[in-house]
Design a protein around this motif. Structure first.
Motif, short mmCIF file in Angstrom:
data_model
loop_
_atom_site.label_atom_id
_atom_site.label_comp_id
_atom_site.label_asym_id
_atom_site.label_seq_id
_atom_site.Cartn_x
_atom_site.Cartn_y
_atom_site.Cartn_z
N VAL A 79 0.84 -1.20 0.00
CA VAL A 79 0.00 0.00 0.00
C VAL A 79 0.87 1.25 0.00
O VAL A 79 0.61 2.21 -0.74
N MET A 80 1.93 1.26 0.81
CA MET A 80 2.81 2.42 0.84
C MET A 80 3.49 2.64 -0.51
O MET A 80 3.65 3.77 -0.97
N ALA A 81 3.87 1.55 -1.16
CA ALA A 81 4.50 1.68 -2.48
C ALA A 81 3.50 2.20 -3.51
O ALA A 81 3.84 3.03 -4.36
N ALA A 82 2.25 1.73 -3.44
CA ALA A 82 1.23 2.20 -4.37
C ALA A 82 0.90 3.67 -4.14
O ALA A 82 0.50 4.38 -5.07
N TRP A 83 1.08 4.13 -2.91
CA TRP A 83 0.79 5.53 -2.55
C TRP A 83 1.93 6.46 -2.97
O TRP A 83 1.76 7.67 -3.05
N ALA A 84 3.11 5.93 -3.23
CA ALA A 84 4.31 6.74 -3.47
C ALA A 84 4.05 7.80 -4.54
O ALA A 84 3.52 7.51 -5.61
N GLY A 85 4.44 9.03 -4.24
CA GLY A 85 4.26 10.15 -5.14
C GLY A 85 3.03 10.97 -4.85
O GLY A 85 2.91 12.12 -5.30
N LEU A 86 2.09 10.41 -4.08
CA LEU A 86 0.86 11.15 -3.77
C LEU A 86 1.07 12.09 -2.58
O LEU A 86 0.31 13.04 -2.40
N GLY A 87 2.10 11.83 -1.79
CA GLY A 87 2.45 12.74 -0.70
C GLY A 87 1.60 12.54 0.55
O GLY A 87 0.65 11.77 0.57
N TYR A 88 2.01 13.27 1.62
CA TYR A 88 1.30 13.20 2.91
C TYR A 88 1.07 11.74 3.31
O TYR A 88 -0.05 11.25 3.41
N TYR A 89 2.17 11.04 3.55
CA TYR A 89 2.14 9.58 3.66
C TYR A 89 1.43 9.08 4.92
O TYR A 89 1.06 7.90 4.98
N ALA A 90 1.22 9.95 5.90
CA ALA A 90 0.43 9.53 7.06
C ALA A 90 -0.97 9.13 6.62
O ALA A 90 -1.62 8.29 7.26
N ARG A 91 -1.45 9.69 5.51
CA ARG A 91 -2.78 9.32 5.01
C ARG A 91 -2.83 7.84 4.65
O ARG A 91 -3.85 7.17 4.87
N ALA A 92 -1.75 7.33 4.06
CA ALA A 92 -1.73 5.92 3.67
C ALA A 92 -1.72 5.02 4.90
O ALA A 92 -2.39 3.97 4.92
N ARG A 93 -0.99 5.40 5.92
CA ARG A 93 -0.99 4.61 7.15
C ARG A 93 -2.36 4.62 7.81
O ARG A 93 -2.86 3.59 8.28
N ASN A 94 -3.00 5.81 7.83
CA ASN A 94 -4.36 5.90 8.38
C ASN A 94 -5.36 5.13 7.53
O ASN A 94 -6.33 4.57 8.06
N LEU A 95 -5.13 5.12 6.23
CA LEU A 95 -6.02 4.39 5.32
C LEU A 95 -6.05 2.91 5.69
O LEU A 95 -7.13 2.30 5.80
#
Length: 352
Positions: A79-95
């Motif tokens: 999921v973190m790799a798929a999120w890469a480039g979208l920024g504000y990575y805390a959103r991915a962890r919360n997701l």
């Protein structure tokens, strides 16, 4: 209750019925609400990110994880790799945290603001947006676009962020009981396409007759913003260690800046201060240039050092992995480290 509390939403909804944006996570005006999973996912992705930037990520996520249950069992690193480039990575962890909580509840999202607020990572805005758009609840949904529309509609001249309580109260006063999701999205669309931050298109606005900012002759002056403070400038180093057509990547700590992402080793720079300059190995190192990146609260000048020593396989300390250069784009490096990687490989022709 003044007349505008009825005429404004009616005029806006009539406009929305004819001019709603066609977005992949959105139902057509007047249609039943869409899948709460898609609404929630889009709203998380759209936080401080443009619609244009989100569309491809939304398509990727919904193809790969078509339901909240599928996302809940996904590996963190995927999921973190798929999120890469979208920024504000805390959103991915919360997701991920939220998906797992919803899955544990049987895969059903709560249908009220209060219930949604109890989920991990859902603040006031996201809870209100999901309640309105996915469940048709009356909710006061105020993002940056809505904030601008309301500030102009009432010519609110108190500067942000102090004006936000008044803006929310005015938005509440015109939010109708019916068609909660359509009204929220209509306000967002109006701000995004007509009541734009620069050169608002007042002649096309369905609310122009009610707009006090337009009556002043200077609608672009609203909302009033406090003077920006200069961002601190930080300096750091990142380190490129290569062997056998692979590069050494580390996993950043789960919390904090770019948490949980694969990255190049660095010297501990942060929002609070510069890095130490020290590498993970004694060297020798060669400077390969620098890249710049602007974060929310600071800007960073990151210098890249390339390891020139040999036999480094047993010398690299800490947890990490040798990642094949030919698959580097699959590593999901954050934008900052992707820039540094391109810099390191520019002379080799490995990565354009």
């Amino acid at each position: 209750m003044d007349a505008s509390s009825d005429t404004i939403p009616r005029a806006l909804l009539d406009w929305y019925d004819a001019h709603a944006r066609d977005l992949p996570w959105r139902a057509r005006p007047g249609a039943p609400a869409t899948d709460p999973y898609r609404v929630w996912l889009s709203e998380v992705m759209l936080q401080q990110t443009t619609v244009a930037a989100v569309k491809d990520y939304f398509a990727l996520f919904t193809r790969r994880w078509p339901s909240v249950e599928a996302l809940a069992v996904a590996a963190d690193e995927d999921v973190m790799a798929a999120w890469a480039g979208l920024g504000y990575y805390a959103r991915a962890r919360n997701l991920l945290a939220c998906a797992r909580e919803v899955a544990a509840r049987g895969g059903r999202f709560p249908d009220t603001e209060a219930g949604l607020r109890a989920l991990p990572g859902l603040g006031a805005y996201t809870a209100a947006a999901v309640a309105a758009i996915a469940f048709g609840r009356r909710a006061v949904v105020v993002d940056a676009n809505v904030e601008r529309v309301v500030a102009r509609l009432y010519a609110i001249d108190a500067p942000l962020p102090g004006a936000r309580a008044l803006i929310r109260a005015k938005a509440d006063a015109i939010t109708p009981d019916a068609r909660g999701g359509d009204f929220a999205q209509a306000m967002m669309d109006l701000g995004a396409t007509v009541c734009t931050s620069r050169a608002p298109r007042c002649l096309l606005c369905p609310l122009s007759a009610h707009c006090r900012a337009r009556a002043t002759g200077e609608p672009g002056r609203f909302p009033v913003k406090a003077p920006r403070q200069a961002k601190p400038e930080r300096r750091g180093r990142a380190f490129w260690i290569e062997r056998d057509a692979c590069v050494w990547l580390v996993r950043r700590p789960g919390r904090g800046m770019l948490g949980g992402m694969r990255a190049l080793p660095d010297d501990g720079w942060s929002a609070r201060g510069d890095g130490s300059g020290e590498g993970p190995l004694a060297g020798p190192w060669e400077s390969a240039g620098k890249v710049g990146h602007v974060f929310t609260h600071f800007s960073l000048e990151l210098h890249l050092a390339v390891y020139l020593g040999g036999q480094c396989a047993s010398l690299v300390p800490g947890d990490g992995e040798w990642w094949p250069l030919e698959r580097l784009e699959e590593a999901g490096l954050p934008t900052l480290f992707a820039k540094a990687a391109r810099l390191a490989l520019a002379g080799t022709g490995e990565l354009a």
